[in-house]
Design a protein around this motif. Structure first.
Motif, PDB file in Angstrom:
ATOM      1  N   LEU A  57      33.057  42.789  53.837  1.00 42.39           N
ATOM      2  CA  LEU A  57      33.633  41.908  52.813  1.00 42.39           C
ATOM      3  C   LEU A  57      32.632  41.579  51.713  1.00 42.39           C
ATOM      4  O   LEU A  57      33.029  41.152  50.625  1.00 42.39           O
ATOM      5  CB  LEU A  57      34.119  40.610  53.465  1.00 42.39           C
ATOM      6  N   LEU A  58      31.332  41.775  52.000  1.00 41.48           N
ATOM      7  CA  LEU A  58      30.291  41.491  51.008  1.00 41.48           C
ATOM      8  C   LEU A  58      29.981  42.699  50.136  1.00 41.48           C
ATOM      9  O   LEU A  58      29.140  42.599  49.238  1.00 41.48           O
ATOM     10  CB  LEU A  58      29.011  41.018  51.709  1.00 41.48           C
ATOM     11  N   SER A  59      30.653  43.812  50.399  1.00 39.92           N
ATOM     12  CA  SER A  59      30.425  44.996  49.562  1.00 39.92           C
ATOM     13  C   SER A  59      31.058  44.781  48.192  1.00 39.92           C
ATOM     14  O   SER A  59      32.010  44.001  48.043  1.00 39.92           O
ATOM     15  CB  SER A  59      31.026  46.230  50.228  1.00 39.92           C
ATOM     16  N   PRO A  60      30.521  45.459  47.152  1.00 38.63           N
ATOM     17  CA  PRO A  60      31.081  45.285  45.809  1.00 38.63           C
ATOM     18  C   PRO A  60      32.579  45.578  45.745  1.00 38.63           C
ATOM     19  O   PRO A  60      33.334  44.887  45.039  1.00 38.63           O
ATOM     20  CB  PRO A  60      30.273  46.279  44.964  1.00 38.63           C
ATOM     21  N   ARG A  61      33.037  46.601  46.480  1.00 38.25           N
ATOM     22  CA  ARG A  61      34.456  46.951  46.430  1.00 38.25           C
ATOM     23  C   ARG A  61      35.325  45.821  46.948  1.00 38.25           C
ATOM     24  O   ARG A  61      36.322  45.465  46.348  1.00 38.25           O
ATOM     25  CB  ARG A  61      34.692  48.232  47.242  1.00 38.25           C
ATOM     26  N   TRP A  62      34.902  45.247  48.088  1.00 40.64           N
ATOM     27  CA  TRP A  62      35.710  44.176  48.671  1.00 40.64           C
ATOM     28  C   TRP A  62      35.557  42.865  47.914  1.00 40.64           C
ATOM     29  O   TRP A  62      36.515  42.082  47.809  1.00 40.64           O
ATOM     30  CB  TRP A  62      35.346  44.002  50.146  1.00 40.64           C
ATOM     31  N   ALA A  86      38.404  39.067  44.606  1.00 43.94           N
ATOM     32  CA  ALA A  86      38.511  38.304  43.359  1.00 43.94           C
ATOM     33  C   ALA A  86      39.850  38.555  42.675  1.00 43.94           C
ATOM     34  O   ALA A  86      40.504  37.623  42.187  1.00 43.94           O
ATOM     35  CB  ALA A  86      37.357  38.670  42.420  1.00 43.94           C
ATOM     36  N   VAL A  87      40.281  39.815  42.657  1.00 39.43           N
ATOM     37  CA  VAL A  87      41.573  40.142  42.057  1.00 39.43           C
ATOM     38  C   VAL A  87      42.709  39.454  42.815  1.00 39.43           C
ATOM     39  O   VAL A  87      43.646  38.903  42.215  1.00 39.43           O
ATOM     40  CB  VAL A  87      41.787  41.671  42.024  1.00 39.43           C
ATOM     41  N   ALA A  88      42.618  39.458  44.135  1.00 35.76           N
ATOM     42  CA  ALA A  88      43.652  38.811  44.951  1.00 35.76           C
ATOM     43  C   ALA A  88      43.705  37.317  44.680  1.00 35.76           C
ATOM     44  O   ALA A  88      44.789  36.725  44.563  1.00 35.76           O
ATOM     45  CB  ALA A  88      43.397  39.079  46.428  1.00 35.76           C
ATOM     46  N   LEU A  89      42.532  36.674  44.571  1.00 34.02           N
ATOM     47  CA  LEU A  89      42.505  35.243  44.293  1.00 34.02           C
ATOM     48  C   LEU A  89      43.110  34.919  42.936  1.00 34.02           C
ATOM     49  O   LEU A  89      43.857  33.944  42.786  1.00 34.02           O
ATOM     50  CB  LEU A  89      41.064  34.729  44.369  1.00 34.02           C
ATOM     51  N   VAL A  90      42.781  35.737  41.945  1.00 28.19           N
ATOM     52  CA  VAL A  90      43.351  35.528  40.614  1.00 28.19           C
ATOM     53  C   VAL A  90      44.878  35.672  40.661  1.00 28.19           C
ATOM     54  O   VAL A  90      45.619  34.867  40.081  1.00 28.19           O
ATOM     55  CB  VAL A  90      42.748  36.513  39.600  1.00 28.19           C
ATOM     56  N   ALA A  91      45.369  36.703  41.370  1.00 32.48           N
ATOM     57  CA  ALA A  91      46.808  36.921  41.478  1.00 32.48           C
ATOM     58  C   ALA A  91      47.485  35.739  42.166  1.00 32.48           C
ATOM     59  O   ALA A  91      48.566  35.288  41.752  1.00 32.48           O
ATOM     60  CB  ALA A  91      47.086  38.213  42.244  1.00 32.48           C
ATOM     61  N   ILE A  92      46.849  35.199  43.228  1.00 36.51           N
ATOM     62  CA  ILE A  92      47.425  34.049  43.936  1.00 36.51           C
ATOM     63  C   ILE A  92      47.494  32.835  43.021  1.00 36.51           C
ATOM     64  O   ILE A  92      48.511  32.133  42.951  1.00 36.51           O
ATOM     65  CB  ILE A  92      46.602  33.736  45.197  1.00 36.51           C
ATOM     66  N   VAL A  93      46.410  32.576  42.293  1.00 35.41           N
ATOM     67  CA  VAL A  93      46.376  31.421  41.389  1.00 35.41           C
ATOM     68  C   VAL A  93      47.442  31.557  40.301  1.00 35.41           C
ATOM     69  O   VAL A  93      48.156  30.592  39.988  1.00 35.41           O
ATOM     70  CB  VAL A  93      44.975  31.270  40.765  1.00 35.41           C
ATOM     71  N   VAL A  94      47.577  32.750  39.732  1.00 39.75           N
ATOM     72  CA  VAL A  94      48.574  32.963  38.676  1.00 39.75           C
ATOM     73  C   VAL A  94      49.983  32.764  39.219  1.00 39.75           C
ATOM     74  O   VAL A  94      50.824  32.108  38.585  1.00 39.75           O
ATOM     75  CB  VAL A  94      48.414  34.376  38.066  1.00 39.75           C
ATOM     76  N   CYS A  95      50.258  33.322  40.401  1.00 45.25           N
ATOM     77  CA  CYS A  95      51.595  33.170  40.997  1.00 45.25           C
ATOM     78  C   CYS A  95      51.908  31.709  41.286  1.00 45.25           C
ATOM     79  O   CYS A  95      53.029  31.239  41.020  1.00 45.25           O
ATOM     80  CB  CYS A  95      51.705  33.998  42.279  1.00 45.25           C
TER      81      CYS A  95
END
Length: 257
Positions: A5-10, A15-24
């Motif tokens: 989970l600490l890798s750049p990909r994850w 971060a993208v998932a958190l942004v999507a959750i906040v927007v929704c």
């Protein structure tokens, strides 16, 4: 096991998932606030229906000349003179299970316009040879108090198609009255609260679609649910992907992959 989970990909994916959750969640909350505002407006307009009458000019203004769902049933008053020469009967109107007629008399106001006033209901079968005898409208200046009603359409309850005798009107609307009256009329009509002797007051008529919340209000509520479901779906997918990645890491550690 979860060091991936600490890798750049994850980190980027999280971060993208958190942004999507906040927007929704924000969009869902905004839609919910729109629904609550419409609901408050609806209940507020319903509560004003029992208040004192206000001037018709104060309700149907130059900026807002049309009757809306927020003004249907609103107590209003208008001052003018009845145009007895253009009194009309509106047939096929049912009251307490009996057939009859609305008695409509235009009330000409000081500015030259008229408002259609339904002075009451008289019993009478549609299509009868002779129209019912109704009391004449009072002469002189009159102040009428009643409930503001929306214009009828051809699909409204009680509206009658064409082919009526002279002196009868099938649909109470400015479009129907414009060919019968030599002066402009207000939008909608007034159901008088002081019917003449021998006439019965007519009830408030809600526009087609009923007196509940508007369709758009329920659309706002539906959009609220959709956005919250989208947020929950993002959370579900993130945990599912994390679990699959963790299982893959464990398989590689055990030499199973």
């Amino acid at each position: 096991m979860y060091r991936f989970l600490l890798s750049p990909r994850w980190l980027g994916g999280t971060a993208v998932a958190l942004v999507a959750i906040v927007v929704c969640l924000w969009l869902g909350s905004w839609q919910l606030s729109r629904f609550e505002a419409r609901a408050s407006s609806h209940h507020g307009s319903a509560s004003t229906a029992a208040g004192p009458p206000v001037s018709l000019d104060g309700v149907l203004t130059a900026a807002s000349p049309l009757v809306g769902t927020d003004t249907v049933g609103k107590p209003v008053s208008a001052t003018g003179r009845y145009d007895q020469a253009h009194q009309l009967l509106v047939p096929d109107r049912t009251l307490d299970g009996r057939q009859g007629y609305y008695v409509l008399t235009p009330l000409r106001t000081a500015d030259g316009r008229a408002v259609a006033v339904v002075r009451g209901w008289a019993p009478g079968a549609p299509g009868q040879a002779a129209a019912p005898a109704v009391p004449a409208a009072p002469a002189g200046e009159q102040t009428v108090s009643g409930r503001l009603q929306a214009p009828e359409s051809s699909g409204s309850n009680g509206a009658v198609a064409g082919g009526l005798p002279t002196g009868q009107l099938g649909t109470i609307s400015p479009a129907a009255l414009v060919n019968l009256l030599p002066y402009p009329v207000y939008d909608g009509w007034i159901a008088s609260d002081q019917p003449a002797a021998g006439l019965t007051a007519v009830p408030t008529v809600q526009p087609q679609g009923g007196d509940g919340l508007s369709l758009r209000a329920f659309q706002n509520l539906g959009y609220t649910l959709e956005w919250f479901v989208f947020a929950a779906f993002v959370v579900f997918m993130w945990f599912r992907l994390v679990r699959r990645e963790a299982e893959a890491v464990e398989d590689r550690r055990l030499g199973l992959a």
